[in-house]
Design an enzyme around this catalytic site. Structure first.
Site, PDB file in Angstrom:
ATOM      1  CD  GLU A 186      -1.118  -2.037   0.836  1.00 46.63           C
ATOM      2  OE1 GLU A 186      -0.933  -2.800   1.644  1.00 46.63           O
ATOM      3  OE2 GLU A 186      -1.861  -2.942  -0.050  1.00 46.63           O
ATOM      4  CG  ASN A 270      -2.002  -4.651  -3.088  1.00 47.78           C
ATOM      5  OD1 ASN A 270      -1.429  -5.283  -2.364  1.00 47.78           O
ATOM      6  ND2 ASN A 270      -2.199  -3.881  -3.302  1.00 47.78           N
ATOM      7  CG  ASP A 312      -5.724  -5.011  -1.110  1.00 46.92           C
ATOM      8  OD1 ASP A 312      -4.809  -5.192  -2.046  1.00 46.92           O
ATOM      9  OD2 ASP A 312      -6.475  -5.311  -0.093  1.00 46.92           O
TER      10      ASP A 312
END
Lengths: 586, 586
Positions: A186, A270, A312
């Site tokens: 992230e 991801n 994701d």
């Protein structure tokens, strides 16, 4: 002469005292129990008939009330426990009543690592091999300790928190190498898996999951099964210019190893950012699985569960290496309960998908095309910037997140602890700033069809269907353990530790541990010969962020939308950090 | 008519649902179990013959890894637990498996209170009366909750953290009043006990422990037994000018109540500063015990255990109100295991000391002069500024600190959990600055004669001698519980919860709770009729400051010298915060 002999004998005795005990059948030396990642214990003294009498034998406080995701390990007469940040390691003496501390090792990870940990400051445990205990700290350091004394043997800084890189995964030791990967999908980092020398910690090889082939360790031996994975430098060309440099594909989940093929298997996270509009293309080699030569790191094959991932759907889940009767012959397969909601059965030599069946509620992917290997995305649920797409199932946390399954050879079933959440998503443009979140979606998750947020599914990988299911109100975020006693153990986010019948799912025993369980249960034989069951209790992680971060339940998009799915969790459990060890009364 | 009747019946039902259940024989509604402070449970199902089979029934995490000094309370089908700062209150539903949360109340005490808490951020629990649960927060607020719903009924700010005042004690409810006192004797505050109206929280009376008689609530009914306590405004005249205003005498320990005499009994803390050279005089009314009229607060008598205290001998310990055969007649007495190392037996109507005998290693006081009531201090061990006085026994923490004793009418013995520490002290001049430590000594404590730092003494208050002793390596900082099963329960700072035979001290059972125990064990009858034993585990307090404050073991004077006495504690336990509830298997 007598004196010399005596001195020699004493020397031998001393060196024995410091030598590693050989692993025993009742040991649990790596989080998944074995290289095949079965999380199956052949100990059967605790069974469906007597488990109702199971009692707490002793407990131990980690002293850190954050999410406890680690598996306690047992080697000989010692239990090893790794805590969340700041990642203390405890060695407990199982030969003494109450298992007092034999030693404690306290690393000093950089406190700023907590600021770039996406989802609580968890740690998934360590690994033991050859007298050495290896684990990772949140700030990205791999540390090897003398397992007998806790003395540091070496440490290697592997990740850079200034870029948003951390490490939360448990390493795996294969032969003389320690396999380690990074977290931080992230934060616009580049994922990698590295092999460190077990003896001195130097990096033997490091394979990135985006970028040119030479950095991905893709060479002449790379033979992916599907055409879409063949071509030069796909880790560059399947991205917008330069985007692979901040493209994610982290390695924070599980690694398996097949000694016969000498291949290691692991998934990639991801692609970044979550807003898929910013990264047209397949985004290799994210959200897929690599098979690599354990010695050289050279890729053998790759398969992408979620090309151009829209949701994701990290692909870091566990890979169970099983030999199953499929199509009239015994196939060496990987069984993979994938975050995208399908259980894949794959040939582990070639990467061919033999079957892929939904095990949870799913509308984002219509089916897996076995010819191309590609999922058929449902256009109706494709998120687009500027609007909110509602009712996507599964949500970002998938039909199942990191918490690992178990397999019992007695039943032939894979026990999948998982979740049932859907979501509403609105993507938005996001700019990359090093070391800060690089996500680009607003979303909120909520219970999927049926209203239960957790499920334990006993999946038959041969019949390609569920044998039974246990529905749980809260998301199921703990690992599973299967035992030769015909039992499956798992924990709930409101603190219940449960044993169910491996054949039927019938509840046979439960115990309230006082805080939500998101850890990995294990079973071992103690020095006294008895079977024990151990699990860490302490809510947290992504699913428990509302509790350990004390987040406002009204903030529906908090913790990337998980707050909305666990609005009631603070009323049901509080933070904790305690090891529970169970046994039948003598 | 029918409709009206139905409505009335419904109204009655609703009001019943909200009414407090009447206390039952198996309840535990105040920390000391009863007004006499016996900590004795008449439940005897768990006994010396079967306690070996005692098992954990359920656990609960407070979510706060600091010292857990509270007693869990049980009223009907509900258990109440108060945590350390920020002082959450949990109500657990004992009718349901695993005792899930019925409600949680989270106050919002001022965080700065932590900065003026001398010795960890502990809380010693709450009290139940008349449908109300009352407790104090560290920042000095008394809060009353609806015991059924957790709804706040009232709160009254009683202390001022800006002056260094906090509250850590458990309140006692006597008739319609809540009795509350303050902490902060190391910050130059003035001690007091106050009575708040149970219904609305307004202050009915408040009695200071220093200053003019009118503020101490000393009036015509004050009849102290000893001449030294008689005179006008001794709370002023036994101090240097103005020093009484910053003289300490806090009320952070225990309160007992004799309904027949309508007197409450409580002790007063050390005078400030610790450096006694700065406060010549007896320093009334510190380090003593007051008997006060429960309705008006007017003092009936006072006795000073340590006039002109030289050693931080707070006199806040528990007062057991017993009727004992002494001198051929039954005397209504107080048995007081005092911090200064003597067990006092006093007439509780008059304050006369009937006997005072050492129960631990003591050289600071030669004896108690029963004629004058005064201790005879040993001049050889009188600390003086500018030099170090070595080998003072007991140390500042006394032969026993706050952790309370229990009494069994079956054996006639008082079970005193206590410590065996001596010290070296060097006083130094200290200036008063509001809200900062006002102590003026450097000191270090260490194990006393014998080397064991903890002792459980079974004291016969009639024969005036110990019946037996159990030595413990670590300081004994938990409370004791006596039961009709002929057992005494207590915990150790390395996490063992133990049951010993009440007649012999023989160890009958022990369980490792995972963190040091400094809480108060209780016993209750569950809604299912079974006997349960409960205790909070979680090291801390003054004795555990080295662990929860992560202090350097090399800093011998750290935590006012306690670090030196528990240098090894970090190797033996870590922080925790878990309730353990035990029962015999069904």
């Amino acid at each position: 002469m007598k004196a010399i002999l005596a001195a020699t004998a004493l020397g031998a005795l001393l060196s024995l005292a410091h030598a590693a005990p050989p692993p025993r059948d009742g040991d649990w030396t790596m989080p998944a129990h074995d290289y095949a990642s079965t999380r199956y214990s052949a100990l059967g003294a605790i069974d469906a008939n007597n488990v109702a009498r199971l009692k707490v034998e002793f407990t131990f406080s980690t002293g850190i009330d954050r999410g406890q995701e680690a598996a306690p390990l047992v080697v000989g007469d010692t239990m090893y426990v790794v805590g969340p940040f700041p990642n203390p390691v405890f060695a407990l003496d199982l030969t003494r009543p109450g298992a007092p501390l034999r030693w404690k090792y306290q690393p000093h990870p950089q406190p700023a690592a907590q600021g770039v940990a996406c989802c609580d400051v968890v740690n998934r445990g360590g690994a033991y091999a050859n007298g050495t205990f290896v684990f990772n700290t949140l700030d990205g350091t791999t540390i090897a300790l003398d397992a007998a004394t806790g003395k540091e043997r070496w440490k290697t800084r592997m990740a850079d928190i200034n870029k948003g890189e951390t490490i939360t995964m448990a390493p795996l030791v294969v032969k003389d190498k320690v396999l380690v990967g990074n977290s931080g999908g992230e934060f616009g980092i580049r994922g990698w898996l590295a092999a460190l020398d077990l003896a001195d910690g130097h990096v033997v090889w490091k394979a990135y999951d985006t970028g040119p082939d030479v950095e991905v360790l893709i060479g002449p031996s790379f033979k992916p099964f599907y055409a879409g994975d063949r071509g030069k430098d796909l880790g560059v060309s399947t991205w917008p210019p330069q985007a692979w440099k901040i493209g994610g594909g982290t390695v924070w989940g599980w690694i398996s190893y097949d000694p016969a093929l000498n291949l290691v298997y692991y998934g990639t996270g991801n692609p970044g950012p979550w807003n898929a509009d910013q990264r047209p293309g397949d985004n290799k080699w994210t959200s897929g699985i690599f098979a690599r030569d354990a010695d050289t790191g050279q890729a053998r094959w790759f398969y992408q569960f979620s090309p151009h991932d829209l949701y994701d759907y990290d692909a870091v889940n566990e890979n169970l290496l099983l030999d199953l009767p499929i199509g009239g012959t015994t196939r060496k397969v990987i069984v993979r309960p994938e975050r995208n909601g399908f259980v894949y059965v794959m040939d582990r030599a070639t990467g061919q998908v033999l079957s892929a069946d939904p095990y949870g509620n799913n509308n984002s992917i219509l089916r897996i095309d076995l010819r191309s290997g590609r999922p058929v995305y449902n256009a109706a649920y494709q998120p687009k910037p500027g609007r909110t797409t509602r009712g996507i199932c599964p949500g970002s946390a998938g039909a199942k997140d990191w918490n690992p399954s178990a397999y019992s050879p007695q039943t032939g079933l894979v026990y999948i602890p998982h979740i049932n959440l859907c979501m509403d998503v609105e993507p938005s443009e996001v700019n990359y700033i090093a070391g800060t979140p690089y996500v680009g979606t607003d979303q909120r998750m909520y219970a999927g069809p049926g209203g239960n947020r957790g499920v334990l599914t006993a999946w038959d990988p041969v019949k390609r269907k569920a044998a039974w299911e246990v529905k749980e109100d809260l998301p199921l975020w703990s690992g599973a353990l299967a035992t030769a006693g015909g039992l499956v153990f798992y924990g709930t986010m409101d603190g219940w530790f449960k044993a169910v019948d491996a054949r039927t799912g019938a509840l046979k025993w439960q115990f309230q541990t006082g805080s939500g369980i998101i850890g990995q249960p294990v079973s071992y034989r103690g020095p006294d010969g008895r079977q024990y069951i151990a699990v860490l209790s302490g809510v947290g992680g992504w699913a428990g962020a509302i509790v350990v971060g004390n987040l406002d339940p009204r903030d529906a998009t908090g913790a990337s939308g998980f707050v909305n799915a666990t609005r009631d969790l603070k009323e049901k459990t509080g933070p904790g950090g305690t090891l529970y060890v169970f046994a039948l009364p003598k």
